[in-house]
Scaffold this motif. Structure first.
Motif, mmCIF file in Angstrom:
data_model
loop_
_atom_site.group_PDB
_atom_site.id
_atom_site.type_symbol
_atom_site.label_atom_id
_atom_site.label_comp_id
_atom_site.label_asym_id
_atom_site.label_seq_id
_atom_site.Cartn_x
_atom_site.Cartn_y
_atom_site.Cartn_z
ATOM 1 N N LEU A 20 0.823 -1.209 0.000
ATOM 2 C CA LEU A 20 0.000 0.000 0.000
ATOM 3 C C LEU A 20 0.859 1.262 0.000
ATOM 4 O O LEU A 20 0.586 2.212 -0.745
ATOM 5 N N SER A 23 2.472 1.666 -3.398
ATOM 6 C CA SER A 23 1.469 2.057 -4.389
ATOM 7 C C SER A 23 1.160 3.538 -4.287
ATOM 8 O O SER A 23 1.088 4.243 -5.303
ATOM 9 N N TRP A 35 -4.517 2.641 -8.799
ATOM 10 C CA TRP A 35 -5.668 1.732 -8.678
ATOM 11 C C TRP A 35 -6.588 2.018 -9.855
ATOM 12 O O TRP A 35 -7.318 3.002 -9.866
ATOM 13 N N LYS A 52 -9.289 -8.427 -2.992
ATOM 14 C CA LYS A 52 -9.666 -7.773 -1.732
ATOM 15 C C LYS A 52 -9.976 -8.813 -0.660
ATOM 16 O O LYS A 52 -9.557 -8.659 0.492
#
Length: 194
Positions: A20, A23, A35, A52
């Motif tokens: 995360l 990203s 995303w 997810k």
């Protein structure tokens, strides 16, 4: 939880946190969102949901399972091979993500592909981040071979299989001959091209 299970869980937390963080960092560096599942075709809805489920489940389920007193496992496999897969998978996936730099995307949408990255881990696999994630989730299942862990591992493995085919189609259309040349030279997974 055993020491091996705790170690695997901490590795998973570290991987998801780093995934995360990187990203977000790569989105800022490129000036574009990374995303892009929602910008791509509707066929990406299922892989996005499965990813997810697998990722959130791998982070949320172990503490819940520990609070509930655990669940029956399929049998006691040695946790060490699973832990080794977990470590190597997380490492490979993060190496691939770092190596992609500004080309990093989560999902695929036409017109939003980054430049071809064909060095580092991408010299021996067109999808080293997915290979790493497959190793990671397989390792987590081997560390604690329970029904719920199997569901999370299968969710991620199915998501990877579906998403790779979607992304390859987008990359062929966006990048054309250079991607086709890369596709002929480097395997989808690992080894000789298929």
């Amino acid at each position: 939880m055993s020491k091996t299970e705790i170690a695997a869980y901490l590795i998973t937390l570290g991987y998801v946190g780093a995934f995360l963080f990187l990203s977000l960092k790569q989105a800022r560096a490129s000036g574009q969102p990374v995303w892009i599942f929602t910008r791509g075709s509707r066929s990406q809805r299922l892989p996005a949901l499965l990813f997810k489920l697998g990722f959130a489940g791998s982070v949320l389920w172990p503490p819940v399972r520990a609070l509930l007193g655990g669940e029956a496992a399929f049998g006691m496999l040695s946790g060490l091979p699973g832990l080794m897969l977990t470590v190597s998978g997380a490492g490979l996936a993060l190496w691939a993500q770092l190596h992609m730099g500004r080309s990093w995307r989560i999902g695929a949408a036409e017109g939003e592909s980054g430049a071809i990255v064909d060095s580092g881990p991408f010299a021996f696999s067109r999808n080293p981040a997915f290979v790493g994630q497959a190793l990671l989730f397989t390792g987590l299942f081997l560390v604690r071979p329970g029904v719920v862990e199997l569901v999370f591992a299968l969710a991620v493995l199915v998501a990877i299989a579906l998403q790779v085919r979607i992304e390859e189609g987008v990359l062929r259309r966006d990048l054309g001959v250079p991607y086709l040349t890369y596709q002929r030279r480097v395997s989808r997974w690992v080894g000789r091209p298929c």
